[in-house]
Design a protein around this motif. Structure first.
Motif, mmCIF file in Angstrom:
data_model
loop_
_atom_site.group_PDB
_atom_site.id
_atom_site.type_symbol
_atom_site.label_atom_id
_atom_site.label_comp_id
_atom_site.label_asym_id
_atom_site.label_seq_id
_atom_site.Cartn_x
_atom_site.Cartn_y
_atom_site.Cartn_z
ATOM 1 N N VAL A 1 0.849 -1.191 0.000
ATOM 2 C CA VAL A 1 0.000 0.000 0.000
ATOM 3 C C VAL A 1 0.888 1.245 0.000
ATOM 4 O O VAL A 1 0.612 2.227 -0.697
ATOM 5 C CB VAL A 1 -0.966 -0.016 1.200
ATOM 6 N N VAL B 1 3.835 1.519 -1.312
ATOM 7 C CA VAL B 1 4.360 1.679 -2.670
ATOM 8 C C VAL B 1 3.293 2.311 -3.557
ATOM 9 O O VAL B 1 3.575 3.222 -4.342
ATOM 10 C CB VAL B 1 4.810 0.316 -3.246
ATOM 11 N N ALA B 2 2.046 1.843 -3.416
ATOM 12 C CA ALA B 2 0.955 2.414 -4.221
ATOM 13 C C ALA B 2 0.792 3.897 -3.928
ATOM 14 O O ALA B 2 0.635 4.709 -4.841
ATOM 15 C CB ALA B 2 -0.340 1.661 -3.943
ATOM 16 N N VAL B 3 0.851 4.255 -2.655
ATOM 17 C CA VAL B 3 0.716 5.671 -2.293
ATOM 18 C C VAL B 3 1.860 6.470 -2.890
ATOM 19 O O VAL B 3 1.682 7.594 -3.356
ATOM 20 C CB VAL B 3 0.668 5.822 -0.763
ATOM 21 N N ILE C 1 3.401 5.852 -5.640
ATOM 22 C CA ILE C 1 3.256 5.951 -7.087
ATOM 23 C C ILE C 1 2.087 6.843 -7.471
ATOM 24 O O ILE C 1 2.163 7.651 -8.389
ATOM 25 C CB ILE C 1 3.012 4.560 -7.704
ATOM 26 N N GLY C 2 0.978 6.671 -6.768
ATOM 27 C CA GLY C 2 -0.252 7.306 -7.210
ATOM 28 C C GLY C 2 -0.464 8.664 -6.582
ATOM 29 O O GLY C 2 0.353 9.161 -5.829
ATOM 30 N N LYS C 3 -1.601 9.222 -6.921
ATOM 31 C CA LYS C 3 -1.908 10.558 -6.414
ATOM 32 C C LYS C 3 -2.737 10.407 -5.157
ATOM 33 O O LYS C 3 -3.346 9.392 -4.916
ATOM 34 C CB LYS C 3 -2.733 11.276 -7.495
ATOM 35 N N ARG C 4 -2.774 11.460 -4.368
ATOM 36 C CA ARG C 4 -3.700 11.500 -3.261
ATOM 37 C C ARG C 4 -4.743 12.567 -3.538
ATOM 38 O O ARG C 4 -4.472 13.497 -4.273
ATOM 39 C CB ARG C 4 -2.988 11.857 -1.955
#
Lengths: 345, 462, 251
Positions: C236, C238-240, C242-245
């Motif tokens: 999770v 790593v996902a955060v 990579i991705g946007k918030r």
């Protein structure tokens, strides 16, 4: 020129080619890309956002370093694998490969978030439905039946045919097991006169059985691996026994035999709770280690606690003339987990 | 790109386009837009775990022996020397001790299975709480739930193939649960096992074929349809900015998204291989081989079936009986009724929700959980119920560690199962409303500030 | 003071018993003294037991089995593990730091031994076989203690983890069957078999763990926790990364 010097030249040239830096090209702004789908224009892609970034030298270097160290780790995996008798080899293999993946992952993420254009694109979600095509499909399917006069009958016939064929194709699956004969579930190797043996096949004798411990027994001359075979055998003081009616003589000298397979979900009951000093400890009980169904051996393995819905089936015992234990008849009920319609007695 | 490489690339694209007509599709695909939020990556974590599962699984099939036939162990693990065990068990012990990277791959495979289901659950929760399952994506949701169910069965078969003491006990329990099905239980159990437990020797190749061929293909097919549906309708997105129900804003596959998703894939592989080498999982040599007459305390199924063992332990001891005949054996309630009712609820949820909201519109914009308090609250209540079932399955270890008597815990969990979900529902609902309220107050403050007015204080509206 | 009076009475009682003219072994003597101070309220004078709850001095409700015939083996086991003294007779005895010193334990064991019963056993795990140990332990012990001795629940009691059991304690427990544990006599589990069990338990106290961190050797429960808390949170994160918030005001 000597071969060596020639090779060195080639190597230097190759390195220069690979390592030289280019000026980053500014991305040419395409104001809009209209892409034509296979048959009709579908989506319009509109280029938005900020122009492409300037080159990021530090990010480039970071990616190179990450790739480099990751490569070392991947090579280390091969080296560790090649070695024999290395202590903690699995840990070293996992560490080297895992780190290689981690570093490559970091390289890809840095590449994707800092080295390439981060421009957002827009796209349309597409039409909710395609009414014209829906109508077209409906029309095509409709006109299949234009010339047919007995539509309903044909549909019925086709349905019946498909159903029958389906059943026919599934029928060979019945050979997987005796699906229609559940009688096998009620059969066990135990019958009157069958001797009790231990795991090694030695006959169990009445005077081997002591109070305060438990024994596993199997039917002489039958497979130990069937669910109906294993018994748990314990001895209590005859005065403590309070067996259900009809079981007089089932426990000679206070020796009791019950099916070792729990009537809840089929685990082996190899947990015997037996108090050393009765006033301060819970009473003697057989307990299943899976879901803790608790059975009272003194009262015909009545369920004291837990999810089991039936007591353990009891096997009547006899002591043969030589002192060996043997079965005095079949079990008091179905062994193992219950099923729809099974009788409880 | 460097001149030479660009030429090669152009040539390659031309080669394929001339032979497959692929350039238009490729052009569209490279610009496919992914809305960019971190929680949209959870499904990909599951996908990449599945890839690792297949890759490590193929390796294991080259060494595993799917046979329950007896053999004598002569490997390097001393406590099993000379012991009669099954070929299946022997092959797994040999993979662990005699094949160099065998234990690494075996453990990575098992960790991947556990993490696969973790990722599916996280992904399911994200989709549920943001309402991504609404029209037109109900089918995608259905397929996702079906994949979850298949993954549970697949994992169970996988760890049961090793024929160790723990998984053997699990198979006996599975047999009992199948037997407990009303009307057809006994017939179905005999069909699958081929004979009363432990069943016919062919059971092992049967489990194996389902585990390595039938179910992976099923998951693969479901996954392909799942992904195709997503591409056809495009991914949902949170609202705000230029994002609307008609317009999707995000990163194109090339150049920005592809490296990110590749990075995620590599990160998943990294975590799984690190765990596979550093943290021991399912040490079957310690458990010993399975025998019908043996058991151990503290036996548990893999984590994703822990809710079932909790349920089986909590149900009070009764069979549903008519006279002398058993109608519904006890194992039915925890082993069948609980999971079936949860999956039925999950599968039917898009339509249940529509029944209440009467909302038949298309939805491409996601809800924030706080914007649908009743859905969030019901979801939280169901999650708390399932979570309780899980926790109650470890009550025995809690007794050993913390000396809270097992029986006391069972009663406590029974009460909590009735009391906690409604309490969670109420608390979550109020919390969502409170979040909405505080946002409204903030927005009003900002509006008042922007207007520059010295207007009266914002009046709280409910 | 009270102890001294009791000792005096006990000494006189000893002299009064016919046939006891010879001087007692000083160890046994010391043992009797310690016994009288620490054990008599539950186990009775001369180890005769207290078979129904009897309120003694100091508010202690005494209830305990007789110790005639249990031998030095039992006294040594219960005292060295700290199972005894037990605060409340209805509690399950638990392993804790022994309240008596080593010398005192030797003395009490000698005293209880003098009341009759088997001596402290001397197991020889090096003569046992791990293979036999695994088979026997699975058959007789794993149902309560878990197959690698991590302990388990018995419904009404806890079968303790065996991580700190010494070879002698294992041998003693198998023969005694403390609290609700079955007792295995020599006829049931021979000395040779007991050696194998001891060897197996000792090996299980520190398994080799070829796979890495053993996480308690319990199986799927700690494994699931690792999958969620270590793998799940790492991925999770790593996902955060990579991705946007969702940003403030971004609806």
């Amino acid at each position: 020129m000597s071969v060596l010097r020639f090779l060195r030249r080639v190597l230097v040239l190759a390195l220069l080619l690979v390592l030289r830096r280019r000026r980053g090209r500014r991305q040419s702004a395409i104001p809009s890309e209209t892409l034509v789908g296979l048959h009709t224009p579908t989506h319009v892609y509109v280029y938005t956002g900020t122009p492409a970034r300037e080159p990021d030298l530090r990010a480039e270097l970071l990616v190179l370093v990450l790739l480099g160290v990751g490569t070392v780790c991947a090579v280390a995996f091969v080296v560790v694998h090649a070695l024999d008798r290395l202590p903690r080899q699995t840990q070293l293999l996992g560490l080297s490969l895992g780190l290689a993946f981690a570093l490559f992952a970091a390289a890809a993420i840095v590449f994707g978030t800092r080295l390439v254009a981060q421009d957002e694109h827009e796209e349309n979600y597409g039409p909710e439905e395609h009414e014209q095509d829906q109508a077209g499909v409906a029309h095509i399917l409709d006109e299949t039946g234009d010339r047919i006069t007995r539509k309903r009958l044909l549909k019925l016939a086709a349905g019946g045919a498909a159903g029958a064929l389906g059943v026919a194709l599934l029928t060979p699956a019945v050979s997987l097991g005796p699906v229609l004969d559940v009688g096998a579930l009620s059969r066990t190797p135990w019958r009157r006169g069958r001797g009790l043996v231990d795991r090694a096949g030695r006959p169990l004798r009445a005077d081997d059985i002591e109070i305060g411990t438990f024994y596993t027994a199997f039917p002489a001359g039958a497979s130990h691996d069937e669910i109906g075979s294993p018994l748990i055998v314990v001895r209590l003081e005859p005065a403590e026994l309070d067996l259900p009616p009809g079981r007089k003589g089932w426990a000679p000298e206070g020796i009791l035999a019950y099916s070792k397979i729990c009537t809840h979900a089929g685990c082996a009951i190899n947990l015997y709770r037996t108090p050393l000093f009765e006033p301060t400890a819970p009473r003697a009980a057989l307990v299943c280690p899976c879901h803790y169904s608790t059975f009272d051996p003194a009262r015909g393995a009545k369920v004291l606690f837990g999810p089991a819905g039936r007591p353990l089936p009891q096997l009547p015992l006899e002591i043969a003339s030589g002192g060996a234990l043997r079965a005095g008849g079949p079990f008091s009920g179905r062994i193992g987990p219950a099923w729809w319609g099974v009788r409880r007695s | 790109m460097v001149g030479g490489a660009a030429l090669v690339m152009r040539r390659a694209v031309r080669f394929v386009d001339q032979r497959a007509g692929s350039a238009p599709l490729l052009r569209k695909a490279l610009r496919y837009v992914f809305p960019d939020h971190w929680s949209f990556l959870l499904g990909e974590i599951a996908l990449y775990s599945f890839v690792v599962l297949v890759a490590t699984g193929v390796y294991l099939t080259l060494f595993f022996e799917p046979s329950i036939k007896d053999t004598v162990y002569h490997g390097s693990y001393e406590p099993l020397q000379g012991r009669t065990i099954s070929e299946a068990y022997r092959s797994v012990v040999d993979i662990s001790f005699e094949v160099k990277a065998g234990l690494l791959i075996r453990q990575t495979h098992h960790w991947a299975a556990d993490v696969f289901v973790v990722a599916i659950v996280l992904h399911l929760l994200r989709v549920f709480f943001t309402g991504a399952f609404r029209k037109p994506r109900e089918l995608t949701w259905i397929i996702g739930v079906l994949m979850l169910m298949t993954a549970l069965l697949e994992g169970f078969l996988g760890y049961s193939l090793a024929d160790d003491l723990l998984s053997g006990m699990g198979l006996a329990i599975a047999y009992s649960v199948v037997m407990s099905l009303p009307l057809v239980g006994a017939n179905l159990a005999l069909l699958i096992w081929g004979a009363p437990f432990p069943g016919v020797p062919e059971l092992w190749p049967r489990m194996y074929v389902f585990h390595v061929l039938v179910l992976p293909i099923a998951i693969g097919v479901l996954l392909s349809i799942h992904l195709a549906l997503i591409v056809a309708r495009h991914h949902t997105q949170f609202g705000g900015g230029r994002r609307t129900e008609r317009r999707l804003v995000g990163l194109p596959l090339a150049p920005a998204y592809a490296p990110r998703t590749i990075g995620l894939a590599l990160a998943v592989a990294s975590v799984l291989f690190l765990l596979g080498g550093l943290v021991q999982i399912n040490p079957i040599w310690l458990w010993g081989p399975y025998e019908v007459s043996q058991a151990t305390n503290g036996a548990q199924p893999d984590w994703y079936l822990g809710w079932l063992i909790g349920a089986l332990r909590l149900v009070p001891g009764f069979d549903v009986v008519i006279g002398d005949y058993t109608l519904v054996p006890n194992a039915f309630w925890g082993g069948v009724a609980l999971p079936l009712s949860l999956f039925a609820l999950l599968l039917s949820w898009p339509w249940l929700e529509r029944l209440v909201t009467r909302d038949t519109a298309f939805h491409n914009i996601l809800d924030r959980p706080r914007d649908r308090p009743w859905r969030t609250a019901i979801g939280a209540a169901v999650v708390s119920w399932v979570f309780l079932a899980f926790v109650s399955g470890s009550a025995d270890r809690v007794d050993v560690l913390l000396h809270v008597p097992y029986r006391t815990q069972i009663w406590l969990y029974r009460v909590l199962l009735l009391a906690l979900p409604p309490a969670t529902l109420l608390v979550t609902w109020r919390f969502c409303l409170a979040l909405q309220q505080s946002e409204r107050v903030e927005a009003e403050k900002r509006a008042a500030k922007a207007a520059g007015a010295d207007a009266s204080a914002p009046s709280p509206t409910v | 003071m009270r102890g001294g009076v009791v000792i005096g009475v006990a000494a006189l009682a000893c002299l009064a018993v016919p046939g006891v003219g010879a001087p007692e072994d000083p160890l046994v003597e010391r043992g009797r003294n310690v016994y009288t101070a620490s054990c008599v309220s539950c186990h009775g004078p001369e180890g005769q037991g207290v078979l129904s709850p009897t309120r003694g001095s100091g508010g202690i409700v005494g209830l305990g089995p007789p110790l005639r015939g249990v031998g030095a083996r039992a006294a040594d086991f219960y005292l060295r593990t700290g199972y005894m003294p037990l605060r409340d007779p209805s509690d399950q005895p638990r392993r804790q730091r022994p309240l008596l010193s080593d010398r005192e334990i030797d003395a009490v064991a000698a005293y209880v031994g003098s009341l009759g019963g088997p001596p402290v056993p001397k197991p020889h795990p090096e003569r046992g076989s791990l293979r036999e140990g695994l088979e026997l332990f699975t058959e007789y012990c794993a149902g309560c203690h878990q197959v690698v001795g991590e302990g388990g629940v018995v419904n009404g009691a806890v079968a303790p983890p065996l991580g700190r059991a010494t070879a002698v304690q294992i041998a003693e427990a198998v023969r005694i069957g403390p609290y609700v544990m079955p007792r295995f006599s020599r006829r049931h589990i021979s000395d040779r078999q007991l050696d194998s069990i001891v060897r197996y338990v000792q090996a299980s106290q520190d398994p080799e763990d070829a796979g890495g961190w053993g996480i308690g050797h319990l199986g799927p429960v700690p494994e699931g926790m690792v999958a969620w808390l270590i793998a799940g949170s790492a991925l999770v994160l790593v996902a955060v990364a990579i991705g946007k918030r969702l940003k403030e005001g971004d609806e």
